[in-house]
Design a protein around this motif. Sequence first.
Motif, PDB file in Angstrom:
ATOM      1  N   HIS A  80      -3.681  28.599   1.817  1.00 24.16           N
ATOM      2  CA  HIS A  80      -3.804  30.026   2.126  1.00 24.16           C
ATOM      3  C   HIS A  80      -4.974  30.641   1.357  1.00 24.16           C
ATOM      4  O   HIS A  80      -5.771  31.418   1.912  1.00 24.16           O
ATOM      5  CB  HIS A  80      -2.494  30.732   1.772  1.00 24.16           C
ATOM      6  N   THR A  81      -5.113  30.277   0.086  1.00 29.33           N
ATOM      7  CA  THR A  81      -6.209  30.823  -0.724  1.00 29.33           C
ATOM      8  C   THR A  81      -7.563  30.379  -0.193  1.00 29.33           C
ATOM      9  O   THR A  81      -8.510  31.178  -0.115  1.00 29.33           O
ATOM     10  CB  THR A  81      -6.043  30.384  -2.186  1.00 29.33           C
ATOM     11  N   LEU A  84      -8.443  32.360   2.859  1.00 28.14           N
ATOM     12  CA  LEU A  84      -8.841  33.726   2.488  1.00 28.14           C
ATOM     13  C   LEU A  84     -10.247  33.734   1.889  1.00 28.14           C
ATOM     14  O   LEU A  84     -11.026  34.672   2.139  1.00 28.14           O
ATOM     15  CB  LEU A  84      -7.831  34.307   1.495  1.00 28.14           C
ATOM     16  N   GLN A  88     -13.337  35.791   3.231  1.00 21.82           N
ATOM     17  CA  GLN A  88     -14.089  36.672   2.323  1.00 21.82           C
ATOM     18  C   GLN A  88     -15.583  36.374   2.407  1.00 21.82           C
ATOM     19  O   GLN A  88     -16.408  37.301   2.481  1.00 21.82           O
ATOM     20  CB  GLN A  88     -13.579  36.477   0.893  1.00 21.82           C
ATOM     21  N   ILE A  93     -12.637  40.267   5.815  1.00 23.01           N
ATOM     22  CA  ILE A  93     -11.485  40.973   5.258  1.00 23.01           C
ATOM     23  C   ILE A  93     -11.827  42.450   5.078  1.00 23.01           C
ATOM     24  O   ILE A  93     -12.858  42.788   4.490  1.00 23.01           O
ATOM     25  CB  ILE A  93     -11.046  40.360   3.918  1.00 23.01           C
ATOM     26  N   LEU A 139      -2.497  38.775   3.214  1.00 26.48           N
ATOM     27  CA  LEU A 139      -3.080  38.527   1.892  1.00 26.48           C
ATOM     28  C   LEU A 139      -2.058  37.943   0.927  1.00 26.48           C
ATOM     29  O   LEU A 139      -2.423  37.185   0.034  1.00 26.48           O
ATOM     30  CB  LEU A 139      -3.647  39.826   1.316  1.00 26.48           C
ATOM     31  N   CYS A 256      -4.163  33.175   9.379  1.00 28.78           N
ATOM     32  CA  CYS A 256      -5.530  33.318   8.838  1.00 28.78           C
ATOM     33  C   CYS A 256      -6.521  32.510   9.662  1.00 28.78           C
ATOM     34  O   CYS A 256      -7.672  32.952   9.859  1.00 28.78           O
ATOM     35  CB  CYS A 256      -5.547  32.855   7.376  1.00 28.78           C
TER      36      CYS A 256
END
Length: 260
Positions: A80-81, A84, A88, A93, A139, A256
Amino acid sequence: MSDALGERIESLLPPPKPRRFRFPGRKPLDFRAVLTGIVFVLKTGIDWEDLPAELGWGWGKTCKHYLKLWQQSGVWEQLHTILLEELQDADRIDWARGALDSTKSRALGGGDDTGPNPTDRSKLGTKHHVLTDGQGIPLATTVTEANEADGNQLLPLVDAIPDLSGPRGDKPTKPEELYADRSYDSEPHREELREREIEPKIPPRRTAHGSGLGVYRWVVERTEAWLHTFRQLRLRTDPDGAVHKALVALGSALICMWFL
């Protein structure tokens, strides 16, 4: 399962145990086959024991074992990170606004992180708390009992947002404004958010409806609906809390992927 998702997960998996030279035992399944079986169970909602071995993805218990093993290794949180971070870097985002809400799912047979659902005749259930950006990108998520107060998860969710500021620390990593409904009304929480440089947009309790904040808050409700398109999250059948949290994290990662 797409190759793009498989390539990202492959780099996060712990190395397999070395096989003995003599009596090495059965050859391990290909990790892509196991992942496909896990995603199949997540999407269809079938019990692990009902996963057909004829599909070539291994037995359901094998898939569940690896799902839990990789959860303990932090694979799903790291996935997940990473997604993200990619969003980014692509400037996808929307940090101008964030939205927060929760949704409940029935837990057949109970299990970890379950409690009486006050909106479902006190039947056992689980609550999914979700924080998104201004577009609905998840998030952070947490899992609690169905009777957990929403406000208790406001700050844990905000603090669970990964640090996406980049190597030089010059990128935003918290929403400028946070929208939530009246169940999150709390002056101490508003002060805590302001200390984190987040402006709370939470209507007070016992006031007339029509604050107009719903035009920004609907995105998190849509994300919750997306999460519950995965039938294993909409109707929980596994009592193991670690397994359910792993599936929630995987579902968030799949959402995501839709934004990339």
